[in-house]
Design an enzyme around this catalytic site. Structure first.
Site, short mmCIF file in Angstrom:
data_model
loop_
_atom_site.label_atom_id
_atom_site.label_comp_id
_atom_site.label_asym_id
_atom_site.label_seq_id
_atom_site.Cartn_x
_atom_site.Cartn_y
_atom_site.Cartn_z
N HIS A 196 0.57 24.59 -22.50
CA HIS A 196 1.67 25.05 -21.62
C HIS A 196 2.90 24.20 -21.94
O HIS A 196 2.98 23.03 -21.55
CB HIS A 196 1.29 24.87 -20.15
CG HIS A 196 2.35 25.33 -19.18
ND1 HIS A 196 2.07 26.12 -18.09
CD2 HIS A 196 3.69 25.11 -19.12
CE1 HIS A 196 3.18 26.37 -17.42
NE2 HIS A 196 4.19 25.75 -18.02
N HIS A 252 7.36 24.21 -22.60
CA HIS A 252 8.69 24.85 -22.59
C HIS A 252 9.53 24.25 -23.71
O HIS A 252 9.76 23.04 -23.73
CB HIS A 252 9.41 24.59 -21.26
CG HIS A 252 8.69 25.16 -20.09
ND1 HIS A 252 8.93 26.43 -19.61
CD2 HIS A 252 7.71 24.65 -19.30
CE1 HIS A 252 8.14 26.66 -18.56
NE2 HIS A 252 7.39 25.60 -18.36
N LYS A 269 2.16 35.76 -19.35
CA LYS A 269 2.45 34.81 -18.28
C LYS A 269 2.92 35.52 -17.02
O LYS A 269 3.85 36.34 -17.07
CB LYS A 269 3.55 33.86 -18.76
CG LYS A 269 4.06 32.89 -17.72
CD LYS A 269 3.03 31.84 -17.39
CE LYS A 269 3.47 31.01 -16.19
NZ LYS A 269 3.54 29.60 -16.47
N HIS A 315 1.40 31.19 -12.91
CA HIS A 315 2.09 30.16 -12.12
C HIS A 315 1.61 30.39 -10.69
O HIS A 315 2.03 31.34 -10.03
CB HIS A 315 3.61 30.29 -12.23
CG HIS A 315 4.32 29.21 -11.46
ND1 HIS A 315 4.99 28.19 -12.07
CD2 HIS A 315 4.43 28.99 -10.13
CE1 HIS A 315 5.47 27.36 -11.14
NE2 HIS A 315 5.16 27.84 -9.95
N HIS A 336 -0.95 24.40 -14.56
CA HIS A 336 -0.48 23.18 -13.88
C HIS A 336 -1.05 23.06 -12.47
O HIS A 336 -0.32 23.08 -11.48
CB HIS A 336 1.04 23.08 -13.88
CG HIS A 336 1.82 24.35 -13.70
ND1 HIS A 336 1.55 25.24 -12.71
CD2 HIS A 336 2.88 24.85 -14.39
CE1 HIS A 336 2.40 26.24 -12.79
NE2 HIS A 336 3.20 26.04 -13.80
N ASP A 364 3.26 21.19 -19.60
CA ASP A 364 4.39 21.72 -18.83
C ASP A 364 5.64 20.87 -19.06
O ASP A 364 6.46 20.72 -18.16
CB ASP A 364 4.06 21.82 -17.34
CG ASP A 364 5.06 22.70 -16.59
OD1 ASP A 364 5.81 23.46 -17.24
OD2 ASP A 364 5.09 22.61 -15.35
N ALA A 405 13.89 22.09 -11.36
CA ALA A 405 12.54 21.54 -11.43
C ALA A 405 12.08 21.39 -12.87
O ALA A 405 12.27 22.30 -13.68
CB ALA A 405 11.59 22.49 -10.69
C1 NCD Z 1 9.46 24.87 -15.45
C2 NCD Z 1 10.78 25.09 -16.20
O1 NCD Z 1 11.69 24.27 -16.02
O2 NCD Z 1 10.88 26.04 -16.96
N1 NCD Z 1 9.68 23.92 -14.41
C3 NCD Z 1 8.75 23.13 -13.83
O3 NCD Z 1 9.07 22.42 -12.87
N2 NCD Z 1 7.52 23.09 -14.26
C4 NCD Z 1 8.94 26.15 -14.96
C5 NCD Z 1 7.52 26.10 -14.54
O4 NCD Z 1 6.61 25.97 -15.36
O5 NCD Z 1 7.27 26.19 -13.33
ZN ZN Z 2 5.95 25.43 -16.99
#
Ligand code: NCD
Ligand code: ZN
Length: 349
Positions: free
Chosen positions: A14, A16, A99, A136, A174, A249, A265
């Site tokens: 996972h 980003h 997702k 999620h 997560h 994450d 976040a």
């Molecule tokens: C993630 C993001 O910033 O893309 N943020 C997070 O707090 N984990 C999105 C997500 O996975 O919830």
């Molecule tokens: Zn995430």
């Protein structure tokens, strides 16, 4: 004195990586993972096979020469997702999963699902074709307390969706609560369910965000819960048990966007994730299960072979150095601070 631990190359289930300058800045920090499940919550989101192919090309271009990382793409499930596109993209090996973001649950989730009946045909096609659904797991009902949103999601959404779609393989992503751990454990038979656990949720509880001053760099979604939950996550991650595997994450945001009256976040853990993991596993006397968590359980769930090559983690007495921030164009991004010195470093075997 140095200490060494050699394990199969880990994967990140996972991750980003964003796009443009941010993509170029953060991708090298994940280059030593074998594979990573790439989150599709770009603006606009990655919703079709064609967009996933283009995004994969941009990721590959952002990787340094000789990088190990193979991006495994995902599609962002919307109420208009075409089942045939999903099945075709999976069959050709372009995507590894789909997702599900409940609409409004987290960063860039506005195109997510509100009416689960509308996505039933896609979920049925996925169950039939063996395409995992990554969820999620938080409800977005404003009446539900933010610390309860994961537990309520299990009852109101996850369990009903799974019952309505027999054979659908689901990853609860997560996980932040003992409730999530228990649900995955109870439903893990025949690899029907897996659960990812992040690095930062093994380290922080909600006090880190709120006690003694507000600390935006520890704010992520799902938000960290109380200590009993953190301990349940550590127990699950270190159990070596099949359903639980690493999904960092790692979610970079410019400091400018986090340090706001309404900050976004996400914790950026890619640069020091393996160092932190080795340290917390060692702290609990469980170094021998790190390989299961980071390198074996994930591929087993995704029906992929584990990575053939190895990495070595080296422990040194002196704390290791890593940057407090990285730059992405004009922006800075703060690296997750575990709150203690790190002594482990990942090296090529
Ligand atoms: C993630 C993001 O910033 O893309 N943020 C997070 O707090 N984990 C999105 C997500 O996975 O919830
Ligand atoms: Zn995430």
């Amino acid at each position: 004195m140095n200490k060494f631990l050699t394990i199969r190359r880990p994967d990140d289930w996972h991750l980003h990586l964003r796009d443009d300058e941010m993509l170029n800045a953060v991708t090298p920090h994940s280059a030593d993972f074998g594979r990573a499940i790439i989150m599709p919550n770009l603006v606009p989101p990655v919703v079709t096979g064609g967009q996933a192919r283009d995004y994969r090309a941009r990721i590959r271009a952002a990787l340094p020469e000789g990088a190990a990382l193979k991006p495994l793409m995902t599609l962002y499930l919307t109420e208009t997702t075409d089942p045939a596109d999903v099945v075709a993209a999976h069959a050709e090996g372009l995507i590894a999963a789909v997702k599900l973001y409940p609409a409004g649950a987290t960063t860039n989730s506005a195109s997510g699902v509100t009416d689960f009946d509308k996505v039933r045909p896609v979920l049925e096609a996925m169950a039939e074709a063996g395409v995992p659904l990554c969820v999620h797991g938080e409800v977005t009902d404003p009446a539900v307390d933010i610390f309860d949103r994961e537990a309520v999601f299990i009852e109101r959404v996850l369990d009903p969706v799974r019952r309505a779609t027999p054979g659908l393989r689901v990853v609860m992503e997560h996980i932040t609560t003992a409730d999530g751990i228990a649900y995955v454990r109870e439903n893990a038979a025949d690899a029907a369910m897996g659960g990812t656990i992040t690095t930062h949720h093994l380290v922080i509880n909600r006090n880190a965000i709120l006690a003694g001053g507000i600390r935006p760099h520890y704010y992520c979604l799902p938000v960290a819960k109380r200590e009993t939950h953190r301990l349940a996550l550590r127990e699950a991650a270190m159990s070596g048990q099949g359903p639980f595997f690493l999904g960092t994450d790692s979610a970079p945001h410019p400091d400018r966007a986090k340090l706001q009256p309404c900050g976004c976040a996400g914790c950026f853990t890619a640069p020091n994730t393996m160092s932190i993991l080795a340290q917390v596993f060692e702290e609990d006397g469980k170094l021998e299960t790190l390989e299961a968590f980071a390198s074996l359980n994930g591929p087993a769930f995704y029906r992929l072979p584990p990575n053939e090559d190895r990495v070595t983690l080296r422990r040194q007495d002196e704390p290791i150095r890593y940057p407090e921030t990285i730059t992405a164009g004009e922006e800075t991004v703060t690296v997750f601070d575990p709150g203690f010195d790190l002594h482990w470093q990942m090296e090529p075997a």
